[in-house]
Design an enzyme around this catalytic site. Structure first.
Site, PDB file in Angstrom:
ATOM      1  CE1 TYR A 156      36.188  27.945  47.704  1.00 18.45           C
ATOM      2  CE2 TYR A 156      34.287  26.649  49.137  1.00 18.45           C
ATOM      3  CZ  TYR A 156      35.011  28.057  48.201  1.00 18.45           C
ATOM      4  OH  TYR A 156      34.072  29.140  48.230  1.00 18.45           O
ATOM      5  CE  LYS A 166      37.057  30.410  49.759  1.00 15.35           C
ATOM      6  NZ  LYS A 166      37.383  31.658  49.608  1.00 15.35           N
ATOM      7  CB  SER A 199      33.232  30.366  51.204  1.00 11.62           C
ATOM      8  OG  SER A 199      31.893  29.172  50.966  1.00 11.62           O
TER       9      SER A 199
END
Length: 265
Positions: free
Chosen positions: A154, A158, A141
């Site tokens: 998150y 990532k 991402s």
């Protein structure tokens, strides 16, 4: 890399980016596309539509990953491209506290967003090394290169996924194994449609369809570049971040305030 006549595995392929990748690889003439997802029913529907195979599997189960890879290799002679695509994301429980999400949210993010890539590599590297070739495409991402406002678990996992992919590329590169990471911003998937503050920050540069992301992947694989950016503006942001970290953080704080995070709206 050209997907034509290749054996390709895609995890998280029952929908979203994973499904778009599976369908595109089939159209590009892949020898076999293995559609992997814990939602076996939806995965089977995708596989049936493209003439592929289905494996129902939780990517956080390392032994199941090893068993799946061994079975595919025994029947098809090796995996040419492994797309470790599955991912999860939850917003901060309290958007005024980056550490607020409970342990189970952090643990799940770590298992899916990081360890699933590790489990895939453990399973696939031996065969790729023996053959002297192979390719990993890890969906990460833009949050792994920049950050994610309102989504600390998150963004953190990532970032870790980027670090592991770099290690793969450095360690396995001289063994004929190539690595790319796919780092889009907003993509029209179920994760984006949650509509929380983190997704608002993500979509400021436009929302792509999964098919548009798949187009970027085909181009990136053809060029065999490490970093595949469906939103090219991410490179500019990375350069600004590296040039002046403090200024970049201040800019992110202003963006958070603009989105209402500073007021708790």
């Amino acid at each position: 890399m050209d997907p034509k006549n290749k054996v390709i595995v895609v995890t998280g392929a029952a929908g979203g980016i994973g499904e778009a990748l599976a369908r595109r690889f089939a159209r590009e003439g892949a020898k076999l596309v293995v559609v992997v997802d814990r939602d076996g029913e939806r995965a089977a529907a995708v596989a049936a539509a493209i003439g592929g195979e289905t494996v129902t599997l939780d990517v956080t189960d390392g032994q199941a990953m090893i068993d799946m890879v061994a079975d595919i290799e025994s029947r098809h002679g090796g995996i040419d491209l492994f797309c470790s695509n599955a991912g999860v994301g939850e917003p901060d429980t309290d958007e005024q506290n980056a550490a607020s999400s409970p342990d189970d949210v952090w643990t799940r993010a770590w298992e899916v967003n990081v360890m699933a890539h590790v489990y895939a590599a453990r399973a696939v590297i031996p065969g790729m090394r023996a053959r002297g070739n192979g390719y990993f495409l890890n969906t990460v991402s833009a949050a792994g290169l920049l950050s994610q406002i309102g989504g600390a678990a998150y963004a953190t996992t990532k970032h870790a996924a980027v670090g592991f992919a770099e290690s793969l590329a450095i360690t396995q590169g001289d063994q004929g194994i190539k690595v790319s990471i796919l780092c889009p911003q907003a993509v029209d998937t179920a994760m984006l449609r949650k509509g929380d503050a983190s997704s608002q920050a993500e979509n400021i540069d436009g929302v792509l369809t999964p098919d548009q992301v798949a187009d970027s992947v085909i181009r990136g694989l053809a060029a065999e570049v490490f970093l595949i950016l469906p939103h090219p503006i991410v490179m500019t942001y990375m350069q600004r971040k590296a040039a002046d970290y403090d200024r970049w953080i201040q800019g992110m704080r202003r963006l958070r305030a603009r989105l209402g995070g500073a007021r708790g709206d």
